[in-house]
Design a protein around this motif. Sequence first.
Motif, PDB file in Angstrom:
ATOM      1  N   LEU A 134       8.879  56.101  24.723  1.00  0.00           N
ATOM      2  CA  LEU A 134       9.470  55.945  26.180  1.00  0.00           C
ATOM      3  C   LEU A 134       8.850  54.943  27.038  1.00  0.00           C
ATOM      4  O   LEU A 134       9.190  54.388  27.929  1.00  0.00           O
ATOM      5  CB  LEU A 134       9.540  57.486  26.697  1.00  0.00           C
ATOM      6  CG  LEU A 134      10.581  58.565  26.030  1.00  0.00           C
ATOM      7  CD1 LEU A 134      10.341  59.659  26.526  1.00  0.00           C
ATOM      8  CD2 LEU A 134      12.010  57.996  26.364  1.00  0.00           C
ATOM      9  N   ILE A 135       7.390  54.987  26.878  1.00  0.00           N
ATOM     10  CA  ILE A 135       6.710  54.155  27.816  1.00  0.00           C
ATOM     11  C   ILE A 135       6.957  52.537  27.524  1.00  0.00           C
ATOM     12  O   ILE A 135       7.062  51.740  28.356  1.00  0.00           O
ATOM     13  CB  ILE A 135       5.008  54.525  27.371  1.00  0.00           C
ATOM     14  CG1 ILE A 135       4.812  55.586  28.287  1.00  0.00           C
ATOM     15  CG2 ILE A 135       4.346  53.287  28.211  1.00  0.00           C
ATOM     16  CD1 ILE A 135       3.286  56.362  27.904  1.00  0.00           C
ATOM     17  N   CYS A 136       7.185  52.445  25.932  1.00  0.00           N
ATOM     18  CA  CYS A 136       7.519  51.090  25.818  1.00  0.00           C
ATOM     19  C   CYS A 136       8.740  50.608  26.319  1.00  0.00           C
ATOM     20  O   CYS A 136       9.052  49.508  26.658  1.00  0.00           O
ATOM     21  CB  CYS A 136       7.592  50.855  24.105  1.00  0.00           C
ATOM     22  SG  CYS A 136       5.952  50.511  23.344  1.00  0.00           S
ATOM     23  N   GLN A 137       9.666  51.443  26.144  1.00  0.00           N
ATOM     24  CA  GLN A 137      11.186  51.396  26.815  1.00  0.00           C
ATOM     25  C   GLN A 137      11.095  51.004  28.340  1.00  0.00           C
ATOM     26  O   GLN A 137      11.794  50.325  28.863  1.00  0.00           O
ATOM     27  CB  GLN A 137      12.038  52.645  26.775  1.00  0.00           C
ATOM     28  CG  GLN A 137      13.564  52.495  26.656  1.00  0.00           C
ATOM     29  CD  GLN A 137      14.195  53.731  26.422  1.00  0.00           C
ATOM     30  OE1 GLN A 137      13.840  54.792  26.879  1.00  0.00           O
ATOM     31  NE2 GLN A 137      15.238  53.724  25.658  1.00  0.00           N
ATOM     32  N   TRP A 138      10.100  51.737  29.179  1.00  0.00           N
ATOM     33  CA  TRP A 138      10.059  51.712  30.320  1.00  0.00           C
ATOM     34  C   TRP A 138       9.378  50.264  30.773  1.00  0.00           C
ATOM     35  O   TRP A 138       9.814  49.684  31.785  1.00  0.00           O
ATOM     36  CB  TRP A 138       8.858  52.708  30.979  1.00  0.00           C
ATOM     37  CG  TRP A 138       9.024  52.968  32.338  1.00  0.00           C
ATOM     38  CD1 TRP A 138       9.879  53.215  33.281  1.00  0.00           C
ATOM     39  CD2 TRP A 138       7.879  52.712  33.331  1.00  0.00           C
ATOM     40  NE1 TRP A 138       9.414  53.263  34.599  1.00  0.00           N
ATOM     41  CE2 TRP A 138       8.287  53.074  34.349  1.00  0.00           C
ATOM     42  CE3 TRP A 138       6.371  52.648  32.970  1.00  0.00           C
ATOM     43  CZ2 TRP A 138       7.227  53.050  35.643  1.00  0.00           C
ATOM     44  CZ3 TRP A 138       5.522  52.636  34.031  1.00  0.00           C
ATOM     45  CH2 TRP A 138       5.846  52.722  35.088  1.00  0.00           C
ATOM     46  N   PHE A 139       8.543  49.696  29.919  1.00  0.00           N
ATOM     47  CA  PHE A 139       8.053  48.612  30.291  1.00  0.00           C
ATOM     48  C   PHE A 139       8.998  47.231  29.401  1.00  0.00           C
ATOM     49  O   PHE A 139       8.646  46.022  29.570  1.00  0.00           O
ATOM     50  CB  PHE A 139       6.753  48.276  29.258  1.00  0.00           C
ATOM     51  CG  PHE A 139       5.546  48.882  29.924  1.00  0.00           C
ATOM     52  CD1 PHE A 139       5.425  49.043  31.218  1.00  0.00           C
ATOM     53  CD2 PHE A 139       4.619  49.533  28.987  1.00  0.00           C
ATOM     54  CE1 PHE A 139       4.270  49.483  31.934  1.00  0.00           C
ATOM     55  CE2 PHE A 139       3.350  49.994  29.684  1.00  0.00           C
ATOM     56  CZ  PHE A 139       3.180  50.026  31.150  1.00  0.00           C
ATOM     57  N   GLY A 140       9.948  47.813  29.190  1.00  0.00           N
ATOM     58  CA  GLY A 140      11.210  46.651  28.385  1.00  0.00           C
ATOM     59  C   GLY A 140      10.646  46.088  27.208  1.00  0.00           C
ATOM     60  O   GLY A 140      10.981  45.078  26.951  1.00  0.00           O
ATOM     61  N   TYR A 141       9.772  47.005  26.291  1.00  0.00           N
ATOM     62  CA  TYR A 141       9.388  46.338  25.071  1.00  0.00           C
ATOM     63  C   TYR A 141      10.002  46.500  24.000  1.00  0.00           C
ATOM     64  O   TYR A 141      10.267  46.094  22.868  1.00  0.00           O
ATOM     65  CB  TYR A 141       7.680  47.047  24.811  1.00  0.00           C
ATOM     66  CG  TYR A 141       6.761  46.421  25.861  1.00  0.00           C
ATOM     67  CD1 TYR A 141       7.160  45.448  26.534  1.00  0.00           C
ATOM     68  CD2 TYR A 141       5.712  47.128  25.754  1.00  0.00           C
ATOM     69  CE1 TYR A 141       5.775  45.111  27.539  1.00  0.00           C
ATOM     70  CE2 TYR A 141       4.316  46.720  26.488  1.00  0.00           C
ATOM     71  CZ  TYR A 141       4.608  45.610  27.396  1.00  0.00           C
ATOM     72  OH  TYR A 141       3.578  45.284  28.007  1.00  0.00           O
ATOM     73  N   VAL A 142      11.028  47.713  24.193  1.00  0.00           N
ATOM     74  CA  VAL A 142      11.782  48.118  22.769  1.00  0.00           C
ATOM     75  C   VAL A 142      12.880  46.960  22.423  1.00  0.00           C
ATOM     76  O   VAL A 142      13.359  46.454  23.275  1.00  0.00           O
ATOM     77  CB  VAL A 142      12.571  49.607  23.159  1.00  0.00           C
ATOM     78  CG1 VAL A 142      13.491  49.852  21.998  1.00  0.00           C
ATOM     79  CG2 VAL A 142      11.481  50.718  23.266  1.00  0.00           C
ATOM     80  N   ASN A 143      12.923  46.996  20.931  1.00  0.00           N
ATOM     81  CA  ASN A 143      13.557  45.644  20.465  1.00  0.00           C
ATOM     82  C   ASN A 143      13.123  44.270  21.082  1.00  0.00           C
ATOM     83  O   ASN A 143      13.891  43.645  21.439  1.00  0.00           O
ATOM     84  CB  ASN A 143      15.091  45.789  20.955  1.00  0.00           C
ATOM     85  CG  ASN A 143      16.092  46.658  19.844  1.00  0.00           C
ATOM     86  OD1 ASN A 143      15.500  46.580  18.794  1.00  0.00           O
ATOM     87  ND2 ASN A 143      16.649  47.300  20.312  1.00  0.00           N
ATOM     88  N   ASN A 144      11.711  44.479  20.768  1.00  0.00           N
ATOM     89  CA  ASN A 144      10.919  43.054  21.023  1.00  0.00           C
ATOM     90  C   ASN A 144       9.733  43.107  20.393  1.00  0.00           C
ATOM     91  O   ASN A 144       9.326  44.214  20.099  1.00  0.00           O
ATOM     92  CB  ASN A 144      10.911  42.972  22.654  1.00  0.00           C
ATOM     93  CG  ASN A 144      11.240  41.556  23.226  1.00  0.00           C
ATOM     94  OD1 ASN A 144      10.768  40.747  22.578  1.00  0.00           O
ATOM     95  ND2 ASN A 144      11.730  41.375  24.245  1.00  0.00           N
ATOM     96  N   TYR A 145       9.187  41.792  20.147  1.00  0.00           N
ATOM     97  CA  TYR A 145       7.970  41.741  19.619  1.00  0.00           C
ATOM     98  C   TYR A 145       6.810  42.713  20.266  1.00  0.00           C
ATOM     99  O   TYR A 145       5.872  43.348  19.657  1.00  0.00           O
ATOM    100  CB  TYR A 145       7.561  40.309  19.496  1.00  0.00           C
ATOM    101  CG  TYR A 145       8.110  39.477  18.662  1.00  0.00           C
ATOM    102  CD1 TYR A 145       8.380  39.833  17.297  1.00  0.00           C
ATOM    103  CD2 TYR A 145       8.911  38.112  19.449  1.00  0.00           C
ATOM    104  CE1 TYR A 145       8.994  38.973  16.606  1.00  0.00           C
ATOM    105  CE2 TYR A 145       9.448  37.445  18.392  1.00  0.00           C
ATOM    106  CZ  TYR A 145       9.853  37.679  17.066  1.00  0.00           C
ATOM    107  OH  TYR A 145      10.389  37.107  16.333  1.00  0.00           O
ATOM    108  N   GLN A 146       6.779  42.631  21.691  1.00  0.00           N
ATOM    109  CA  GLN A 146       5.765  43.392  22.507  1.00  0.00           C
ATOM    110  C   GLN A 146       5.644  44.866  22.042  1.00  0.00           C
ATOM    111  O   GLN A 146       4.551  45.321  21.730  1.00  0.00           O
ATOM    112  CB  GLN A 146       6.039  43.486  23.916  1.00  0.00           C
ATOM    113  CG  GLN A 146       5.992  42.275  24.805  1.00  0.00           C
ATOM    114  CD  GLN A 146       7.327  41.447  24.772  1.00  0.00           C
ATOM    115  OE1 GLN A 146       7.977  41.319  23.916  1.00  0.00           O
ATOM    116  NE2 GLN A 146       7.298  41.025  26.154  1.00  0.00           N
TER     117      GLN A 146
END
Lengths: 283, 309
Positions: A134-146
């Motif tokens: 969820l934190i990754c999603q919040w940062f906009g990292y999901v479905n991305n290299y980050q």
Amino acid sequence: MISTLRTPPLAMRLIIYAIVWLVALSMLAPFAWTVLTSLKTDAEATRAPTLATLLPDVPQWGNYVRAMREAELDRFYFNSVLVALITTLLAVTHNALAGYAFAKLRFAGRRLLFGLVLCTMMLPVTVSFVFAYLICQWFGYVNNYQALIVPFLASGFGIFYMRQVVATVPDSLLEAARIDGMGSFEIFWSIVRPAAWPGITALAIFSFINSWNSFFWPLIVVDSPRYKTLPMAIADLSAGLYVQSWPVQTAAATILVLPPILLFFFTQRAFVRGITFTGLKEG
Amino acid sequence: MTLRRSINAYAYIAFPVAILTVFSLAPTVLGFALSFFQWDGGGAPVFVGLRNFQALLDDHRFGPALINTLVYVIASVPPAVLIAFLLAVAVHAKWFRGKALVRTLLFMPTIVSIVAIGFVWRWVLDDQTGLLNWVLSPVYSILGVTDRPDWLNEGRWPMVWVIIISVWRNIGFCLVLYLAALASVDDALYEAAELDGAGRWSCVRHVTWPQVAPMTVFLIVTGVISALQVFDIVFVMSGRQVGPNVSVLNYEIYNQFKGGQLGYAAAIGVVIFIITALATAGQLGLSARRQRAGSTRTAAAKVVERVHA
């Protein structure tokens, strides 16, 4: 120095050799078969497995090209290499610097913060991954290299390991450098880094192999084909997606297993030292 | 001065500590809290108290997954450790040639992606074209078996193979650690035991095994912790169709997570954590008690040794 028992009689030694080599070869056989099949034609690969059909008549290197093109492995391969290299480079740097600070610098709250770092080594991933997602999603990292890189830029294990390694560098060396007027980073770069280099290499190899083989987390944070990594692609392939050809599938699997095996083969001593070091420290 | 020094040091640890806090500490704390809520990831979480845990009891997938996980732990960890110990004793012996090669070969499955391992073993175990059924076909014809076993899908077989493959995969890792532990066993202990007339096997049992006990405890404890979280091998071996006959707790978490039942997924995670904590505490307590009993025996042995000398 090897401490050991008396040498047993020849017959006994032969039996022991036979058992050990049987087990050792059982570890090699699946990978040898994978590589051999990857060089066969489709027709050769589907023949009943006998000794006569073990080797390919003419090695079909084209299977590797087909694997890259037809299963679009080139894209996943690129993703895996990119993610593993960046993660390794940055994680080892951060862990080494933090390990150096915890081992050699004095500062307020050092014990508390180091306790916190150790604590993260014991936290259950099965509880934490939902919010990590969820934190990754919040940062906009999901479905991305980050999402595949950022959470691994530091690790409790890596910091602990580097602290133990740097702690073995004698304080007198650092003190002399300080009297010569070196700053803390200069001391790290010109004294600690060369002295701790074997430990740094071992950690780098661990990080690379971990990142390269990582499966559960990528499965959680990536479902777009653009950012999938090699293990995910091979799992799809193994479940029957993309291509049906055995040689092409095994070529893909070979591409997946080769980098860790080569890396291990050429850096065995550093690697074994790394594992035994951590094993002994904790045991 | 001290403040400047401290600030200088914080520059080294600020980023790593931030990463660990954001992606490890905070998610764990929040994850524990989440197990008391019902939430699909959007909107406001609803507090449900212990209802997620009560629901586990009625979940017809939870029971089998729990049992499978426990069976997996018990059947996969001790055999790998024991086999690795015996192999390590053999490989460590002075007369053994090809130490480095054996170590490399045994270590291969450990460093290779579990996906590749699943891929290879699925081929070995395939009921129609697999290697195993082909090798066993003469046996089948002698026994008059007409239905070849479907190792990957039939009844208990998938779980049995998941366990066998895990043991096979973990031997190398345990072996490398045992070899390191064996290197530090004192030679004088073997000499003393042999003076007392102990045979080779008795030396292994009564000298080597107790001497490497700390490593055994380490391997068992860490092995159990990771075995309780098993996921990859089950997922890969089942080709993504994980039935109740092979399902494990961590797969159920993944399943609930994918289905948007985040609170319920967290509750299963908490269950795994509680089992892990209990198992670890139990094992460490047991080994500490044994060590206390053992240390008196070793002390006695040392006295005997001195008398002999």
